[in-house]
Enzyme design. Structure first.
Site: not given
Ligand code: UT7
Length: 341
Positions: A127, A268, A298
């Protein structure tokens, strides 16, 4: 193609600031709602929203791959930057879901968009990948080795999600975001400070056990669904808050700015509770945080470039704003950047 590559000068020019000069994003059409997930696993819309902040996510079509989504986002970023694909010196694709382990999906994208002069490679930092890519791009630009770098985050996480595991399947989505980076134009400061780090002692709390040389795919591996995301949610959560906060503090300190100087934080997009803990510790109110996880979940390396693109297109982020970008992911990895938009 090599013959057409621009030679890499190593002039004695002073380092220069890099900046994002164009962004793009691509989200697949198919929306998967919490209500649909309620029919697939033992979960509820209420649990997902209160524990994560996610309402829906996008799922790529069966014949739509990481390279297709990355190329679509890249084409938009190229158009926004007003450059030609042949201006691009380097393509960096941050992804955990490349079309194939090799060759890189970055090479596919290079071909799809006609960036015929560019070198291309995939970058694996989960990520944190887009920010890792941005920091690498900055080095090439600051050193005058390259003029134009395309950084992409693109993920087809739906292809590595275990759709029977309620601990993970409610969290992830597909999508892509891209940014063209060049030397900061006259009057713009661009990237002011960055930070990146990793802790390889934590590989097993967020990982896909199978599919690499450590555990090649066999019928047994497939039956146990080891070729999918495995996560110890609570441990990752705790680590994420500390690491994102520490990284953000380091970038802020290096930039010479304080939290009060920031117009926007783009974190994030893993979990709304993680985001609010991090921003609260930094002393930034949620009214200064860009969020898209409610709609997209996500999307790993794609979260930050998608959020950057959407918020600059909508006029939320304006020229001259100070932004803090901060990410965290498998590896474990983390990264942050402070920049003037
Ligand atoms: O992109 C980077 C990495 N990923 C992350 O940053 C994710 C970090 N972790 C998280 O976001 C959170 O830990 C989760 C959202 C994954 C889980 O939230 P939590 O508050 O830490 O819940 P938990 O794992 O402690 O689970 C609480 C309960 C458990 O039941 P028991 O043991 O208390 O009976 C779980 O089995 O919630 C249960 N549970 C669910 N219930 C309904 C777990 N997933 C679900 C679900 N629906 N989807």
């Amino acid at each position: 193609m090599t013959m057409k590559n621009r030679p890499h000068p190593r002039p004695s020019h002073p380092r220069r600031n890099a900046a994002i000069v164009g962004t793009g994003a691509y989200l697949p059409e198919r929306v998967l709602t919490n209500a649909e997930l309620e029919k697939m696993v033992d979960t509820t819309n209420d649990w997902i929203i209160t524990r994560t902040g996610i309402s829906e996510r996008r799922i790529a079509a069966a014949d739509e791959f990481t390279s297709d989504m990355g190329a679509a986002a890249a084409r938009m970023a190229i158009a926004k930057a007003g450059i030609s694909p042949t201006d691009i010196d380097l393509v960096i694709l941050a992804t955990s879901t490349p079309d194939t382990i090799f060759p890189s999906a970055a090479c596919r994208i290079q071909h799809m968009i006609g960036a015929t002069r560019a070198a291309a490679f995939d970058l694996q930092a989960a990520c944190s990948g887009f920010l890792y890519g941005m920091i690498i791009a900055e080095q090439f630009i600051a050193s005058h080795a390259h003029e134009t770098v395309l950084v992409i985050g693109s993920e087809k996480l739906s292809s590595i999600v275990n759709w029977e595991d309620r601990n993970t399947c409610v969290l992830f989505g597909d999508g892509a975001g891209a940014a063209i980076m060049q030397a900061a134009p006259e009057g713009k400061r661009g990237l002011l400070a960055t930070d990146m780090g990793s802790d390889g002692a934590q590989t097993d709390i967020l990982h896909m056990p199978a599919g690499g040389c450590r555990m090649p795919i066999t019928p047994e591996v497939l039956a146990q669904k080891k070729n999918s995301i495995h996560m110890s949610g609570k441990e990752v959560y705790r680590y994420a808050v500390g690491a994102m906060n520490a990284s953000a503090e380091r970038s802020l300190q290096l930039s010479g700015l304080s939290a009060a100087d920031l117009q926007w934080v783009i974190p994030h997009q893993a979990n709304l509770r993680i985001i609010s803990s991090v921003t609260e510790r930094l002393g930034v109110g949620m009214d200064r945080v860009i969020l898209n996880l409610e709609r997209y979940g996500n999307t790993s390396a794609a979260c930050i470039p998608i959020a950057l693109h959407e918020s600059s297109e909508s006029g939320k982020i304006k020229a001259g704003d100070n932004l803090l970008l901060v990410a965290f992911g498998g590896g474990l990895t983390w990264a942050s950047a402070v920049l003037e938009w």
